[in-house]
Design a protein around this motif. Structure first.
Motif, PDB file in Angstrom:
ATOM      1  N   GLU A   7     117.615 -74.870  25.169  1.00  0.00           N
ATOM      2  CA  GLU A   7     116.322 -74.230  25.041  1.00  0.00           C
ATOM      3  C   GLU A   7     115.643 -74.244  26.376  1.00  0.00           C
ATOM      4  O   GLU A   7     115.928 -75.067  27.205  1.00  0.00           O
ATOM      5  N   ASP A   8     114.744 -73.330  26.601  1.00  0.00           N
ATOM      6  CA  ASP A   8     114.180 -73.156  27.926  1.00  0.00           C
ATOM      7  C   ASP A   8     113.288 -74.309  28.336  1.00  0.00           C
ATOM      8  O   ASP A   8     112.986 -74.456  29.491  1.00  0.00           O
ATOM      9  N   GLY A   9     112.845 -75.104  27.416  1.00  0.00           N
ATOM     10  CA  GLY A   9     112.070 -76.264  27.795  1.00  0.00           C
ATOM     11  C   GLY A   9     112.925 -77.493  27.859  1.00  0.00           C
ATOM     12  O   GLY A   9     112.439 -78.588  28.009  1.00  0.00           O
ATOM     13  N   ASP A  10     114.151 -77.402  27.731  1.00  0.00           N
ATOM     14  CA  ASP A  10     115.323 -78.250  27.787  1.00  0.00           C
ATOM     15  C   ASP A  10     115.445 -79.231  26.668  1.00  0.00           C
ATOM     16  O   ASP A  10     116.056 -80.256  26.768  1.00  0.00           O
ATOM     17  N   ILE A  94     114.163 -72.355  21.314  1.00  0.00           N
ATOM     18  CA  ILE A  94     115.149 -73.263  20.726  1.00  0.00           C
ATOM     19  C   ILE A  94     116.433 -72.487  20.475  1.00  0.00           C
ATOM     20  O   ILE A  94     116.437 -71.523  19.704  1.00  0.00           O
ATOM     21  N   ILE A  95     117.518 -72.910  21.117  1.00  0.00           N
ATOM     22  CA  ILE A  95     118.785 -72.191  21.015  1.00  0.00           C
ATOM     23  C   ILE A  95     119.873 -73.158  20.565  1.00  0.00           C
ATOM     24  O   ILE A  95     120.231 -74.080  21.286  1.00  0.00           O
ATOM     25  N   PRO A  96     120.436 -72.970  19.377  1.00  0.00           N
ATOM     26  CA  PRO A  96     121.494 -73.863  18.902  1.00  0.00           C
ATOM     27  C   PRO A  96     122.833 -73.501  19.528  1.00  0.00           C
ATOM     28  O   PRO A  96     122.980 -72.472  20.184  1.00  0.00           O
ATOM     29  N   SER A  97     123.827 -74.335  19.289  1.00  0.00           N
ATOM     30  CA  SER A  97     125.174 -74.043  19.770  1.00  0.00           C
ATOM     31  C   SER A  97     125.759 -72.872  18.999  1.00  0.00           C
ATOM     32  O   SER A  97     125.712 -72.832  17.778  1.00  0.00           O
ATOM     33  N   LEU A  98     126.315 -71.909  19.738  1.00  0.00           N
ATOM     34  CA  LEU A  98     126.952 -70.746  19.120  1.00  0.00           C
ATOM     35  C   LEU A  98     128.465 -70.765  19.305  1.00  0.00           C
ATOM     36  O   LEU A  98     129.136 -69.754  19.121  1.00  0.00           O
ATOM     37  N   ASN A  99     129.031 -71.927  19.680  1.00  0.00           N
ATOM     38  CA  ASN A  99     130.476 -72.036  19.910  1.00  0.00           C
ATOM     39  C   ASN A  99     131.279 -71.708  18.666  1.00  0.00           C
ATOM     40  O   ASN A  99     132.305 -71.036  18.732  1.00  0.00           O
ATOM     41  N   VAL A 100     130.828 -72.238  17.521  1.00  0.00           N
ATOM     42  CA  VAL A 100     131.564 -72.015  16.277  1.00  0.00           C
ATOM     43  C   VAL A 100     131.613 -70.523  15.969  1.00  0.00           C
ATOM     44  O   VAL A 100     132.668 -69.967  15.639  1.00  0.00           O
TER      45      VAL A 100
END
Length: 709
Positions: A7-10, A94-100
């Motif tokens: 996420e951009d705010g880490d 807020i950015i979740p993992s998109l690997n799956v």
């Protein structure tokens, strides 16, 4: 966020979406998607050999792993995920993992295509796990630029739209409006340096030090499982579930669009808990995206967000607003940084910086101690081009993986030459793009960048925490203060943040890819080439997607709009703090900032001291800080996602673990891709036909009188 949830705010990048770690030693525990990660050697003793199961399958050469179909699929998925990441960037950050999702969709598309070719007798090359790894690497590299490119943080923070929300340092020399040309040029100049900075360390990190890289390891397990008969059947069912919820989410977004013809219209302003709660940003906004994000994020993240929302919008802000006229002038706009908005922004920044500082020191300490331990256990520092002869008793899987990992070398001279060449081009080019960013500022960044990239890649291997945003904030304060207020220090600091973030972020990403490639027998060369091509795609796709948002939505970046880009204002105000100090803060705000800065460090220290049994009940300060500025509307969505998963796990845990990530990914992807047709409709001037608004009984009577009168 990502392989690295971000996420951009880490926040998510510091606490990965899929990986839960033992807070005392950083060792990954069982994941929410059912994958368990630990030491590779221990895994080998507990489960049958993976490589023996693939013993009859010929491993393609590194050139054969790089297929046209792989990059065609990567391009399609890269565009899809860039839209998703961009929407998340510009709404909450807020950015979740998109690997799956990337691994699963890559497997589905190519597998479907090869089946058609096989039936027609035209199949020349079967679909392998190595090619699957290339697709996953390329897709995540492409969409990763949508995060590290700063479209929701430092880059958009340079714009006039964001500068107008800050009364300080908004002169022309501290403003640079987005333009497609310079954004693409900037990203091409800064995004590749991190790749070359860690290439010589690949053997040291993956084989000699045996770093875990939890997200890379989990992705490898996932891809390996897809290419077994049982795994292929499960993957087919998972794709079906993803497609079903993708369709639902897309159609739900389309349905909601009809009711949003004006400001404050539609389901996104539904007063779920009453109109007063709506005023204080407590409501359910019917976002399928954030219900899906809540299903992916660990429970403690969602609970922390909820606690932060209640503490700020439920208690603190109403109390401070009662001091209006004393603490700040009563006539100020609600969005003025000298009024209530200043408390919201700067207290959130204080918590973010406190949490970031604590985790920076913590991960740096683990990195140094781990490195010293590794170096003490051998006579000399391992060299990347030498085979590891020290460990004779390794498993068959590790022997096979090590043999192929060392087979295709990437020459060290190429990495050094690449780094120096790009650094020289950057020092010449960047001052033309940002005249406030002098060539010697860039030189200093590039001198220290390899060390910081190594620290980030090593720390990520131990804990799965990427501190890219933290290193970016460090550049904001140091370069901004060096440049000074009279020489465009705000813009120089934000540009320096972009340079630093791109270097350290891509470095840890590449090392995660090397770990994934190591465990799937994908060549380091194919991983490197895939990362380079994916990064190049991202440098074009992400600015184009952002430009589409800029042109389609006139209120982009405005508080209260559909896309408020909250971290753009946060990052700009960090740059202002670095240049001006604390003189611009409203009354008593600095004291509150000191208190929350210390509280963030104290809460983290307690979490680490009580052990994993109790730390899972203690909220995360970084997560608590996010709703301080934004409110809790998206938190309600995420908590609903958590509740759905919790009930599902109670009813049927194996099915929830197998299909939960696929369902969540479908909800995120469907709603995310709806932004493309909605943007096109906005550009074409097509407006929704209905405005659905909610009024109090008193206001409704007034409106009726006006309409009848």
């Amino acid at each position: 966020m990502e392989r690295k949830g971000k996420e951009d705010g880490d926040y998510i990048s510091d606490t990965p979406a899929e990986v839960e770690t033992d807070d005392n030693n950083g060792i990954p525990r069982k994941r929410r998607n059912g994958v368990t990660d630990g030491d590779d050697d221990d895994d080998e003793m507990m489960m049958p050999s993976i490589e023996k199961a693939f013993g009859n399958v010929i491993v393609p050469t590194w050139q054969q792993q790089l297929t046209v179909r792989a990059f065609a699929v990567s391009l399609i998925l890269g565009i899809l995920f860039s839209f998703i990441v961009m929407k998340l960037n510009l709404t909450t950050g807020i950015i979740p993992s998109l690997n799956v999702s990337a691994g699963l969709l890559g497997f589905f598309f190519v597998k479907s295509w090869t089946k058609v070719l096989e039936k027609s007798g035209m199949l020349r090359q079967p679909f392998t796990r190595q090619e699957n790894t290339v697709i996953q690497t390329c897709v995540v590299a492409t969409s990763g630029i949508a995060f590290s490119g700063g479209f929701g943080s430092y880059l958009f923070g340079m714009s006039e739209v964001i500068a107008k929300q800050s009364t300080e340092e908004n002169s022309a020399q501290n403003i640079k409006n987005p333009s497609l040309g310079w954004m693409i040029g900037f990203l091409f100049v800064v995004s590749f340096l991190g790749l070359f900075s860690v290439v010589p360390l690949r053997k040291i990190m993956v084989i000699d030090f045996k770093l875990i890289y939890p997200s890379g390891t989990a992705t490898a397990h996932l891809i390996n499982s897809f290419h077994t008969p049982q795994g292929a059947k499960l993957a087919k069912k998972q794709v079906k579930a993803l497609g079903k919820f993708f369709s639902f989410s897309f159609l739900w977004g389309f349905f909601q669009w009809f009711f949003t013809s004006g400001d404050g219209c539609g389901f996104i302003n539904f007063p779920t808990f009453g109109l007063k709660a709506l005023e204080n940003r407590f409501y359910f906004d019917f976002s399928a995206t954030y219900v899906g994000v809540g299903m992916i994020c660990p429970y403690i993240i969602n609970i922390s967000l909820l606690i932060g929302g209640i503490l700020s919008w439920g208690i603190m802000w109403p109390l401070i607003e009662n001091r209006k006229g004393d603490w700040y002038p009563a006539e100020l706009s609600p969005n003025s940084l000298h009024g209530i908005q200043g408390y919201r922004i700067f207290i959130a920044i204080a918590m973010i910086l406190g949490d970031g500082l604590y985790n920076f020191v913590k991960v740096l300490n683990r990195t140094v101690l781990g490195l010293l331990h590794q170096l003490r256990s051998r006579d000399v520092l391992p060299v990347a081009d030498q085979p590891d002869a020290a460990n004779k008793s390794i498993s068959y899987d590790d022997q096979r993986r090590t043999e192929l990992f060392l087979k295709d070398q990437i020459p060290t001279w190429l990495a050094v030459l690449g780094y120096i060449s790009i650094a020289v081009v950057s020092m010449i080019t960047l001052p033309y793009i940002f005249h406030q960013l002098k060539w010697y500022y860039v030189l200093v960044i590039y001198i220290f960048a390899p060390v910081l990239a190594f620290c980030n890649a090593y720390g990520c291997g131990l804990t799965d925490w990427s501190l890219a945003s933290t290193y970016g904030k460090l550049a904001i304060f140091t370069i901004g203060a060096w440049a000074g207020a009279s020489h465009g220090g705000v813009l120089a600091g934000l540009a320096a943040c972009g340079v630093m973030m791109n270097i350290v972020s891509t470095a840890s990403d590449l090392m995660q890819d090397f770990k994934t490639g190591y465990m799937t027998l994908a060549s380091p060369r194919s991983m490197f080439v895939s990362q380079v091509i994916g990064t190049a795609m991202g440098c074009i796709i992400s600015p184009c997607v952002f430009w589409l948002f800029v042109k389609a939505f006139d209120d982009l970046g405005i508080p209260g709009s559909e896309y408020p880009a909250p971290y753009a204002l946060v990052y700009r105000n960090m740059a202002i703090l670095g240049v001006e100090g604390f003189s611009s803060l409203p009354k008593n705000c600095l004291k509150l900032c000191y208190g929350f800065f210390a509280a963030a460090i104290f809460i983290n220290a307690i979490r680490d001291s009580v052990g994993k049994k109790w730390s899972r009940f203690i909220p995360l300060p970084m997560a608590m800080a996010i709703p301080f500025y934004l409110g809790s509307y998206f938190v309600i969505d995420m908590c609903l996602g958590s509740l759905i998963l919790f009930v599902w796990e109670k009813v049927n845990k194996p099915k929830a673990e197998a299909f939960g990530p696929a369902v969540a990914s479908g909800l995120i992807c469907g709603d995310g891709i709806w932004t493309l047709p909605s943007s096109i409709l906005a550009l074409a001037g097509v407006k929704p036909p209905i405005c659905m608004k909610f009024l109090s009984a008193k206001d409704n009577i007034r409106v009726d009188k006006i309409l009848k009168g």
